[in-house]
Design an enzyme around this catalytic site. Structure first.
Site, PDB file in Angstrom:
ATOM      1  N   LYS A 173      -6.450  -4.483  12.263  1.00 21.10           N
ATOM      2  CA  LYS A 173      -5.633  -5.472  11.551  1.00 21.10           C
ATOM      3  C   LYS A 173      -4.932  -6.379  12.552  1.00 21.10           C
ATOM      4  O   LYS A 173      -4.171  -5.916  13.392  1.00 21.10           O
ATOM      5  CB  LYS A 173      -4.632  -4.754  10.653  1.00 21.10           C
ATOM      6  CG  LYS A 173      -5.280  -3.889   9.588  1.00 21.10           C
ATOM      7  CD  LYS A 173      -4.275  -3.141   8.739  1.00 21.10           C
ATOM      8  CE  LYS A 173      -3.526  -2.087   9.531  1.00 21.10           C
ATOM      9  NZ  LYS A 173      -2.687  -1.225   8.674  1.00 21.10           N
ATOM     10  N   THR A 205       7.708  -7.118   3.662  1.00 21.77           N
ATOM     11  CA  THR A 205       6.357  -6.582   3.897  1.00 21.77           C
ATOM     12  C   THR A 205       6.354  -5.062   4.026  1.00 21.77           C
ATOM     13  O   THR A 205       5.408  -4.490   4.553  1.00 21.77           O
ATOM     14  CB  THR A 205       5.767  -7.204   5.175  1.00 21.77           C
ATOM     15  OG1 THR A 205       6.647  -6.922   6.283  1.00 21.77           O
ATOM     16  CG2 THR A 205       5.607  -8.702   5.031  1.00 21.77           C
ATOM     17  N   GLY A 207       5.556  -1.495   3.561  1.00 25.30           N
ATOM     18  CA  GLY A 207       4.483  -0.768   2.895  1.00 25.30           C
ATOM     19  C   GLY A 207       3.143  -1.467   2.840  1.00 25.30           C
ATOM     20  O   GLY A 207       2.244  -1.013   2.131  1.00 25.30           O
ATOM     21  N   THR A 208       2.963  -2.561   3.592  1.00 24.10           N
ATOM     22  CA  THR A 208       1.685  -3.273   3.522  1.00 24.10           C
ATOM     23  C   THR A 208       0.526  -2.429   4.038  1.00 24.10           C
ATOM     24  O   THR A 208      -0.569  -2.450   3.472  1.00 24.10           O
ATOM     25  CB  THR A 208       1.746  -4.603   4.308  1.00 24.10           C
ATOM     26  OG1 THR A 208       2.251  -4.346   5.619  1.00 24.10           O
ATOM     27  CG2 THR A 208       2.632  -5.613   3.610  1.00 24.10           C
ATOM     28  N   GLY A 209       0.738  -1.676   5.123  1.00 23.03           N
ATOM     29  CA  GLY A 209      -0.332  -0.846   5.663  1.00 23.03           C
ATOM     30  C   GLY A 209      -0.745   0.254   4.707  1.00 23.03           C
ATOM     31  O   GLY A 209      -1.943   0.499   4.501  1.00 23.03           O
ATOM     32  N   CYS A 210       0.247   0.910   4.107  1.00 17.95           N
ATOM     33  CA  CYS A 210      -0.037   1.954   3.114  1.00 17.95           C
ATOM     34  C   CYS A 210      -0.817   1.382   1.945  1.00 17.95           C
ATOM     35  O   CYS A 210      -1.796   1.964   1.466  1.00 17.95           O
ATOM     36  CB  CYS A 210       1.265   2.559   2.592  1.00 17.95           C
ATOM     37  SG  CYS A 210       2.401   3.205   3.832  1.00 17.95           S
TER      38      CYS A 210
END
Length: 268
Positions: A173, A205, A207-210
Site C-alpha cells: 500500500k 482515516t 481503521g483503513t488498513g483493517c
C-alpha cells in the site's frame, strides 16, 4: 450466504480492529464471524490499555467457528505475541483454510515497532506463508523486505522480494508517503498490477488498513479473483472515506455503512 472470519483485536471505539472488520464484511455482503486476539481500550486519540487473550482461548474460538460455520475467507489483523501467532498458524493449517488475508500490523503510524523481534519472526516464518495475500503498508514492507522504499519502483521490487521469500501475493500500500493512494500487487507468479487510488482529503482515516483487508477477504469469499477483490475493496474504502464522517477528537473512523439503505437505515 458466504462467510468470513476475522482474527484480530477489539477496538472499543469501533473504528478499527474486529469492529471495523465485521462492519466491512457485512457491508460487502458476507456473514462475518470473529475470534479475538486481544481487548483494547482505545479511541480516536490512541490506545490506553491492551489485554491479550490466552493461547488456549484463542484456539477455542477458532475451533468453534471452523467446526460449525466454516469460513469461506479469513482475515487476520494485529496479533501481538509469538504464542498467539503460533496458534493461528496451527489452526489455519489444521483446517486447511482458504482465502487467507493477513494485514501484518507491525509498525505504528509514528514509526515505532509494535511487535517484538520474536513475534516478527513467528509472523514471517509461520503465518505469512499461509496467506493468499498480505497487505503491508510502506513501513511494514520495509521491515519484511529489509530495505527502504522511497519510489514506486522500490515498492515493486520490495513486494516482489517479499512474495518470493514468503510464497504469497503481496499488496504493498503506497499511501501518501510514496505515491498518494496507489497500491501495487505482486502475485506469486511475478505479475505486477497497479491499483490507482482516489485522493480523498479526509483526516479521519482510523481503521483503513483493517477495513481494506476485510473487504478484500469478503470479496474473495464471494468468489472474485484477487485483483477484482482488491479493486472492489478499494472502491468501498473510497466510498466510506468520501462520506466524511467526523467523530471523536483525533483521527476518527470512516462511515462503513455509507451505502446502507432501506427501512432500518432511516433516522427518526
Amino acid at each position: 450466504m458466504k462467510t468470513a472470519l476475522t482474527i484480530a483485536g477489539s477496538d472499543s471505539s469501533g473504528g478499527a480492529g474486529i469492529q471495523a472488520d465485521i462492519k466491512a464484511m457485512t457491508m460487502n455482503g458476507v456473514y462475518a464471524m470473529s475470534a479475538l486476539t486481544a481487548l483494547t481500550a482505545q479511541n480516536t486519540l490512541g490506545v490506553t490499555d491492551i489485554m491479550d487473550v490466552t493461547p488456549e482461548f484463542l484456539a477455542a474460538q477458532i475451533d468453534s467457528v471452523f467446526t460449525d460455520i466454516r469460513p469461506d475467507a479469513v482475515k487476520i489483523g494485529m496479533v501481538s505475541c509469538e504464542e498467539l501467532i503460533g496458534v493461528i498458524a496451527g489452526k489455519l493449517a489444521e483446517y486447511e483454510a482458504h482465502n487467507v488475508v493477513v494485514d501484518p500490523v507491525m509498525v505504528a503510524t509514528s514509526g515505532a515497532k509494535l511487535l517484538a523481534d520474536g513475534a516478527i519472526h513467528a509472523l514471517t516464518s509461520q503465518l505469512l506463508p499461509l496467506a493468499s495475500v498480505i497487505t503491508p503498508n510502506i513501513p511494514e514492507a520495509e521491515v519484511l523486505a529489509g530495505r527502504s522504499i522511497r519510489t514506486s519502483e522500490e515498492m515493486v521490487d520490495a513486494a516482489r522480494n517479499i512474495a518470493e521469500s514468503l510464497g504469497c501475493a503481496v499488496l504493498c500500500k503506497g499511501g501518501h508517503s510514496v505515491n498518494d493512494a496507489n497500491d501495487v500487487l505482486v502475485s506469486t507468479d511475478g505479475t505486477v498490477t497497479w491499483f490507482e487510488g482516489k485522493r480523498i482529503a479526509n483526516p479521519n482515516t482510523h481503521g483503513t488498513g483493517c477495513t481494506l483487508s476485510s473487504a478484500i477477504a469478503a470479496n474473495l469469499a464471494k468468489g472474485y479473483s484477487l485483483t477484482e477483490a482488491i479493486r472492489r475493496a478499494k472502491a468501498y474504502i473510497s466510498g466510506a472515506l468520501s462520506a466524511m464522517l467526523d467523530l471523536g477528537h483525533g483521527s476518527g473512523p470512516m462511515n462503513h455503512a455509507f451505502a446502507l439503505t432501506g427501512e432500518y437505515a432511516k433516522e427518526a
